[in-house]
Design a protein around this motif. Sequence first.
Motif, PDB file in Angstrom:
ATOM      1  N   UNK A 175     -27.890  11.263 -16.028  1.00  0.00           N
ATOM      2  CA  UNK A 175     -28.342  10.643 -17.270  1.00  0.00           C
ATOM      3  C   UNK A 175     -29.104   9.358 -17.020  1.00  0.00           C
ATOM      4  N   UNK A 176     -29.903   8.904 -17.991  1.00  0.00           N
ATOM      5  CA  UNK A 176     -30.767   7.735 -17.804  1.00  0.00           C
ATOM      6  C   UNK A 176     -30.017   6.434 -17.532  1.00  0.00           C
ATOM      7  N   UNK A 177     -28.798   6.299 -18.058  1.00  0.00           N
ATOM      8  CA  UNK A 177     -28.057   5.068 -17.850  1.00  0.00           C
ATOM      9  C   UNK A 177     -27.736   4.808 -16.387  1.00  0.00           C
ATOM     10  N   UNK A 178     -27.570   5.862 -15.613  1.00  0.00           N
ATOM     11  CA  UNK A 178     -27.229   5.709 -14.195  1.00  0.00           C
ATOM     12  C   UNK A 178     -28.396   5.175 -13.376  1.00  0.00           C
ATOM     13  N   UNK A 179     -29.609   5.327 -13.871  1.00  0.00           N
ATOM     14  CA  UNK A 179     -30.789   4.888 -13.126  1.00  0.00           C
ATOM     15  C   UNK A 179     -30.827   3.375 -12.993  1.00  0.00           C
ATOM     16  N   UNK A 180     -30.369   2.660 -14.011  1.00  0.00           N
ATOM     17  CA  UNK A 180     -30.450   1.195 -14.018  1.00  0.00           C
ATOM     18  C   UNK A 180     -29.083   0.510 -13.966  1.00  0.00           C
ATOM     19  N   UNK A 181     -28.014   1.272 -13.807  1.00  0.00           N
ATOM     20  CA  UNK A 181     -26.669   0.699 -13.826  1.00  0.00           C
ATOM     21  C   UNK A 181     -26.457  -0.291 -12.682  1.00  0.00           C
ATOM     22  N   UNK A 182     -25.862  -1.434 -12.986  1.00  0.00           N
ATOM     23  CA  UNK A 182     -25.596  -2.458 -11.968  1.00  0.00           C
ATOM     24  C   UNK A 182     -24.125  -2.845 -11.993  1.00  0.00           C
ATOM     25  N   UNK A 183     -23.675  -3.451 -10.882  1.00  0.00           N
ATOM     26  CA  UNK A 183     -22.307  -3.938 -10.822  1.00  0.00           C
ATOM     27  C   UNK A 183     -22.249  -5.388 -11.310  1.00  0.00           C
ATOM     28  N   UNK A 184     -21.095  -6.031 -11.167  1.00  0.00           N
ATOM     29  CA  UNK A 184     -20.927  -7.382 -11.682  1.00  0.00           C
ATOM     30  C   UNK A 184     -21.769  -8.411 -10.937  1.00  0.00           C
ATOM     31  N   UNK A 185     -22.201  -8.054  -9.747  1.00  0.00           N
ATOM     32  CA  UNK A 185     -23.048  -8.951  -8.968  1.00  0.00           C
ATOM     33  C   UNK A 185     -24.534  -8.720  -9.231  1.00  0.00           C
ATOM     34  N   UNK A 186     -24.827  -7.796 -10.140  1.00  0.00           N
ATOM     35  CA  UNK A 186     -26.219  -7.521 -10.468  1.00  0.00           C
ATOM     36  C   UNK A 186     -26.893  -6.554  -9.517  1.00  0.00           C
ATOM     37  N   UNK A 187     -26.129  -5.958  -8.615  1.00  0.00           N
ATOM     38  CA  UNK A 187     -26.687  -4.981  -7.682  1.00  0.00           C
ATOM     39  C   UNK A 187     -26.626  -3.591  -8.293  1.00  0.00           C
ATOM     40  N   UNK A 188     -27.540  -2.715  -7.870  1.00  0.00           N
ATOM     41  CA  UNK A 188     -27.459  -1.347  -8.369  1.00  0.00           C
ATOM     42  C   UNK A 188     -26.153  -0.719  -7.920  1.00  0.00           C
ATOM     43  N   UNK A 189     -25.536   0.051  -8.806  1.00  0.00           N
ATOM     44  CA  UNK A 189     -24.239   0.647  -8.481  1.00  0.00           C
ATOM     45  C   UNK A 189     -24.313   1.663  -7.346  1.00  0.00           C
ATOM     46  N   UNK A 190     -25.457   2.254  -7.158  1.00  0.00           N
ATOM     47  CA  UNK A 190     -25.631   3.276  -6.122  1.00  0.00           C
ATOM     48  C   UNK A 190     -26.212   2.643  -4.867  1.00  0.00           C
ATOM     49  N   UNK A 191     -25.453   2.669  -3.792  1.00  0.00           N
ATOM     50  CA  UNK A 191     -25.925   2.055  -2.548  1.00  0.00           C
ATOM     51  C   UNK A 191     -27.125   2.788  -1.951  1.00  0.00           C
ATOM     52  N   UNK A 192     -27.274   4.073  -2.278  1.00  0.00           N
ATOM     53  CA  UNK A 192     -28.453   4.798  -1.799  1.00  0.00           C
ATOM     54  C   UNK A 192     -29.713   4.249  -2.467  1.00  0.00           C
ATOM     55  N   UNK A 193     -29.605   3.936  -3.740  1.00  0.00           N
ATOM     56  CA  UNK A 193     -30.728   3.331  -4.451  1.00  0.00           C
ATOM     57  C   UNK A 193     -31.082   1.984  -3.823  1.00  0.00           C
ATOM     58  N   UNK A 194     -30.074   1.199  -3.479  1.00  0.00           N
ATOM     59  CA  UNK A 194     -30.322  -0.089  -2.824  1.00  0.00           C
ATOM     60  C   UNK A 194     -31.022   0.094  -1.485  1.00  0.00           C
ATOM     61  N   UNK A 195     -30.584   1.102  -0.722  1.00  0.00           N
ATOM     62  CA  UNK A 195     -31.178   1.363   0.588  1.00  0.00           C
ATOM     63  C   UNK A 195     -32.641   1.762   0.462  1.00  0.00           C
ATOM     64  N   UNK A 196     -32.948   2.666  -0.458  1.00  0.00           N
ATOM     65  CA  UNK A 196     -34.335   3.090  -0.651  1.00  0.00           C
ATOM     66  C   UNK A 196     -35.211   1.916  -1.051  1.00  0.00           C
ATOM     67  N   UNK A 197     -34.701   1.051  -1.928  1.00  0.00           N
ATOM     68  CA  UNK A 197     -35.461  -0.105  -2.386  1.00  0.00           C
ATOM     69  C   UNK A 197     -35.709  -1.071  -1.228  1.00  0.00           C
ATOM     70  N   UNK A 198     -34.664  -1.372  -0.455  1.00  0.00           N
ATOM     71  CA  UNK A 198     -34.803  -2.304   0.678  1.00  0.00           C
ATOM     72  C   UNK A 198     -35.730  -1.753   1.746  1.00  0.00           C
ATOM     73  N   UNK A 199     -35.837  -0.424   1.836  1.00  0.00           N
ATOM     74  CA  UNK A 199     -36.700   0.212   2.839  1.00  0.00           C
ATOM     75  C   UNK A 199     -38.150   0.318   2.381  1.00  0.00           C
ATOM     76  N   UNK A 200     -38.419  -0.042   1.116  1.00  0.00           N
ATOM     77  CA  UNK A 200     -39.771   0.066   0.587  1.00  0.00           C
ATOM     78  C   UNK A 200     -40.146   1.469   0.145  1.00  0.00           C
ATOM     79  N   UNK A 201     -39.161   2.370   0.058  1.00  0.00           N
ATOM     80  CA  UNK A 201     -39.439   3.748  -0.347  1.00  0.00           C
ATOM     81  C   UNK A 201     -39.311   3.934  -1.859  1.00  0.00           C
ATOM     82  N   UNK A 202     -38.822   2.887  -2.526  1.00  0.00           N
ATOM     83  CA  UNK A 202     -38.654   2.934  -3.967  1.00  0.00           C
ATOM     84  C   UNK A 202     -38.983   1.565  -4.533  1.00  0.00           C
ATOM     85  N   UNK A 203     -39.784   1.536  -5.562  1.00  0.00           N
ATOM     86  CA  UNK A 203     -40.171   0.248  -6.143  1.00  0.00           C
ATOM     87  C   UNK A 203     -38.951  -0.454  -6.724  1.00  0.00           C
ATOM     88  N   UNK A 204     -38.875  -1.765  -6.535  1.00  0.00           N
ATOM     89  CA  UNK A 204     -37.752  -2.563  -7.042  1.00  0.00           C
ATOM     90  C   UNK A 204     -37.783  -2.616  -8.567  1.00  0.00           C
TER      91      UNK A 204
END
Length: 204
Positions: A175-204
């Motif tokens: 669902x669309x809510x999972x695409x932008x979901x963040x934890x209490x620290x403001x990080x994306x809840x999905x660590x795979x999403x964080x990895x892709x973003x940090x690698x430059x494979x996904x726009x921040x």
Amino acid sequence: MNDDMRAGLAEIKAKLELLRRTEAEHGFGVTIEEPLGLVDVPELPAGVTEVFRLFSHLAGDYFRFRQPEEIRNPDAWAKRQWIEHCPLGDPLVIGWELHGIPADLRAEIDGSAPVRLDLNDGGVYYVDPDDYVFMYEHVDVEEIDSEDFADDIVTFFNHCVLGERYPRLVEGVLGPGAVTATDRKGRHKDRWMRLLTASGLLAA
């Protein structure tokens, strides 16, 4: 296998090398496991064996993709347990949704709803489990809604797991809510999403 698939495999290999380096640098806690030995299974759609010769297991917080045991060699394929009267033609499960599985059970359970590969046309798709059960119990129903992600497994992993279409995969399954979901620290809840973003494979 056509030239586009060969080019896609080369891109997947390069992306996995990049992701391993980024994971080693940042320590997100994702899983990227080395490939296991495979022997060609002629019955498989183009690209399946070749993709799983590049890795054996990928996982973040939302999904797990694991080399199916039944594609290890022709003997394992011949012994595959088929689902009788499967309304989807008994496709190959290549991954699972993890979002609904408690973290302490993920070592014991592959996942929840599966991501499937059609053994006839090679396409990768997702079907809601409730829709699957309904169709299984009502054999007169001829069509089922599905989220179709790619026409072949190489395109799926290159773009939907390791690239710019990953949010589309997340939205289609969770669902669309999972695409932008963040934890209490403001990080994306999905660590795979964080990895892709940090690698430059996904726009921040």
